[in-house]
Design an enzyme around this catalytic site. Sequence first.
Site, PDB file in Angstrom:
ATOM      1  N   CYS A  42       0.807  -1.223   0.000  1.00 11.68           N
ATOM      2  CA  CYS A  42       0.000   0.000   0.000  1.00 11.68           C
ATOM      3  C   CYS A  42       0.832   1.262   0.000  1.00 11.68           C
ATOM      4  CB  CYS A  42      -0.941   0.017   1.208  1.00 11.68           C
ATOM      5  SG  CYS A  42      -0.084   0.074   2.799  1.00 11.68           S
ATOM      6  N   CYS A  84       8.611 -14.933  -0.468  1.00 11.46           N
ATOM      7  CA  CYS A  84       9.100 -16.297  -0.278  1.00 11.46           C
ATOM      8  C   CYS A  84       8.017 -17.356  -0.346  1.00 11.46           C
ATOM      9  CB  CYS A  84       9.848 -16.416   1.048  1.00 11.46           C
ATOM     10  SG  CYS A  84       8.779 -16.178   2.496  1.00 11.46           S
ATOM     11  N   ASP A 397     -16.193  28.293  22.688  1.00  9.23           N
ATOM     12  CA  ASP A 397     -17.234  28.861  21.840  1.00  9.23           C
ATOM     13  C   ASP A 397     -17.205  30.386  21.823  1.00  9.23           C
ATOM     14  OD1 ASP A 397     -19.072  27.717  20.087  1.00  9.23           O
ATOM     15  OD2 ASP A 397     -20.773  28.280  21.339  1.00  9.23           O
ATOM     16  N   ASP A 786     -29.962  18.993  26.966  1.00  6.45           N
ATOM     17  CA  ASP A 786     -29.651  17.713  27.609  1.00  6.45           C
ATOM     18  C   ASP A 786     -30.898  16.838  27.751  1.00  6.45           C
ATOM     19  OD1 ASP A 786     -30.793  19.476  29.331  1.00  6.45           O
ATOM     20  OD2 ASP A 786     -29.143  19.525  30.764  1.00  6.45           O
TER      21      ASP A 786
END
Length: 1086
Positions: A42, A84, A397, A786
């Site tokens: 890869c 191999c 924020d 919430d």
Amino acid sequence: MEASAGLVAGSHNRNELVVIRRDGESGPRPLQQLSGQVCQICGDDVGLTVDGDLFVACNECAFPICRTCYEYERREGNQVCPQCKTRFKRLKGCPRVPGDEEEDDVDDLEHEFDWGDDHDSQYLAEAMLHGRMSYGRHGDINNPHVVHPMPQVPLLTNGEMVDDIPPEQHALVPSFMGGGGKRIHPLPFPDHNVPVQPRSMDPSKDLAAYGYGSVAWKERMESWKQKQEKFQMARSNDGNKGWDNNDDQSDLPLMDEARQPLSRKLPIPSSKINPYRMIILIRLVVAGFFFHYRVTNPVKDAYPLWLISVICEIWFALSWILDQFPKWLPIERETYLDRLSLRYEKEGQPSQLAPMDIFVSTVDPMKEPPLITANTVLSILAVDYPVEKVSCYVSDDGAAMLTFEALSETSEFAKKWVPFCKKFNIEPRAPEWYFQQKIDYLKDKVHPSFVKERRAMKREYEEFKVRINGLVAKAQKVPEEGWTMQDGTLWPGNNVRDHPGMIQVFLGQSGGHDVDGNELPRLVYVSREKRPGFNHHKKAGAMNALVRVSAVLTNAPYLLNVDCDHYFNNSKAIREAMCFMMDPLVGKRVCYVQFPQRFDGIDRHDRYANRNIVFFDINMKGLDGIQGPIYVGTGCAFRRQALYGTDAPKKKKPPNRTCNCWPKWCFCCCCCTGSRKKAAKSKQEKKRSGSKSIEIAGPALEGIEEGVRSNEIQKQNMTVEQKLEKKFGQSPVFVASTLLENGGTLKGATPSSLLKEAIHVISCGYEDKTDWGKEIGWIYGSVTEDILTGFKMHCHGWRSIYCVPSRTAFKGSAPLNLSDRLHQVLRWALGSVEIFLSKHCPLWYGYGGGLKWLERMSYINATIYPWTSIPLLAYCTLPAVCLLTGKFITPELSNVASLWFLSLFICIFATSILEMRWSGVAIDDWWRNEQFWVIGGVSAHLFAVFQGLLKVLAGIDTNFTVTSKAGDDEEFSELYTFKWTTLLIPPTTLLIVNFIGVVAGVSNAINNGYESWGPLFGKLFFSFWVIVHLYPFLKGLVGRQNRTPTIVIVWSILLASIFSLLWVRIDPFLPKSDGPLLEECGLDCN
């Protein structure tokens, strides 16, 4: 990505991406090469093992292959080394595949039967990522490839399908080759344009590799049988007394202990809960007779007073029912941290505990001091959890440079603080609160250097506080041109309402080591993009931005959010949550684990019920016995997939049992239905056999059919991909991460591409035309996001857990004075009103889902309670009206009526006493809760109702105020400070009106003689009930009168005087007459 990469700021919509480096860094630093070898399949780095050694896939020739390609070649490829041609051996920690040798020195029970189910989503996500992104793998730009649909791989034998041969015994295995002979990263589906390459079978190697019939297999089976025989003999002899101390059996008791449940329920003893339930039923019956008497016996000379009182009492009874019955099945829970370690942290192996992303949210550093946020972050970085499994994301924020600089100082101090905490195992691990403890800090400390190092660390922390205080003092005066960073660059967040997204990794990977050289958890600063004209949805929008950023960078399967003032008081809090989340018995259906909120800095008497003991120790335990507690906004660990709006896994139905006791007609029905089913099955089999014959008869149509099928599958994949983009947004990295149920980062993207995607997912327009805030993440539509978020999860069939560890998990700061406390309660009540007036109201939303009816009652109570303020205000005004007019809300009581009144009062007190008995709540805490229920009900809840109506009906939005957190002022100095707010006027008016009524009633009784004292006692008791409940408010008003706003007193006296004079002037309850009533006295005056 590196911790030293600098601050990354940008806007996806404006196609801007800027990297701002720290002072002294001239240019970008290259990523550290982990191994120096490149995978020949890869093109990625080969990487390192858990022990830090170079990863070697083939022990024969050491051909460089990364772990991902190694696992894929073993799972889907020909299982041999490309160089191999030797068969790959199974390495420790890798899942088994059919054909593995049974080796004595490698016994990985955790991955014994893990044949790749957990990795399917990983390959699928990377395939989707390759189809949408042009970066990540080596050579992807020069040789772009096309992602094909995902049909099942046909296993062929001599060109024909053979149904009676198991798939794992086919000798032909497809080998994936890219165009031009270049190998690419293997995908979870083949390329139809590439012919299948056959592999010849070598009986001498392949059969031995499978191990069946070999000498090693027989020897291993014999040793396993001997261990099992010894184990059974030891258990049959004398339980634990029969254990031998040899090496062969030393792990058997540990294995048995590790298989035990990680937690268990502790039901309330029947001697405590049964009387409680019995008195509730008795109270219901008594309340029925009481209301029958109240309704059938009106007061004719005070009909309006009687009618108002009856309506209020009926509303209070309904509110009591909604609050009482969700507490019918309270339970407690116990966790076993030692079993968690035995199961997922085995000695000599990497930890199998699940990663956790922790979110910290802050807005205004002037109201939320940076020192408090720094203590919260330090307690997170020092948790007792594997450091590579913890990532801390801080959401700013307010885009304040003060928060950014304070976090930079915190990351430097953490390199000294974290090793000190872990070396001496101190609690709590927030330095401010650790050094303030008034306890013997030498208790249980035996290390000779503890005292010396503690003094040095305290000095380091004091210097750290001075630096933070210096930053705060400097931030008081903003320069005209705005803030400037150390390298002279303007701070991107100078305009709070118009700034790009910003990300800075302070700790993690190459830049996250402490003074002892140990790795530290990842610490990431995030400030989402804000532009005018966009609705940013306050805290809920910030939390959703953190969900997406964390999914791109770390993608832990579990999340935990805390407010900036809630620090880890228990370093094992994450382990407590993992005992439920990772429990194989109950963990699959758990969406979140909620911890109780505990607070520091509250006076001993808790005048304003800041602790909320009744809610957290009574209501939440009751809900835990139904479907789980509601989400309270902080101190909660989530399952990431539950936040993505998925349904809870369904419970498997137990198999049907047969019995010989059924009547004969049942067997007849069963036989009839069984015969019908068999007939239907036989018809289906005939159809299948007919279709097979058609396929055999027409081999020329196979190519056409395969082309049609591939086109159909490709269209289905396109529609699925479009649905995912419409649901989650236009970020291919984030969409691909949502497919990984067990978390984990994608292997197909570079750090620079991840940064670009992270900036993309926090852009202000990312959520447009998606399900964010509607079905995914934190739900919008209320300032109390919430409650709404937890409600949606429960409607999807999930359950939550209430975890109360022996040592408090989190502690926070509560409002200092009544004004801030009322504003906090106002925000909660306003959110409940918004939910009640929205489509998500529990009265009509979520039917047909997985929400239980008792859980629905609790959510209805959580959204309706602010409306109780209207009858409560009217009921608290009635005593003053009765005293001023001389009327009362009840007629003269008979013996039977007195019995019902007395029985109801006894049931109310008995319910409260038994509730405190099983919950362990003290009577002081219960009484403070009752008092503040009245104070908040006649002030904050009342204003919340009107503000909610204005917002929903008239579109007038009201901004909530962030409650101030504890600072460095004198302890309790601001306890009774009354800041000006209109919330103080209603309770002050009620107090003055009731005091005037008491004075008027007593004066009237003195003037009218002895007979008027009897009816007066009932009215005085009614009025004193109001005054006693408002006593904390009255004490603050009188005790600190010189600090009370004058306008509050003036307005309250004015309203009370107008009200009293109005009643005296109108007096609507006295009978009216046209003239004097003349009677004959019987005497002859002539």
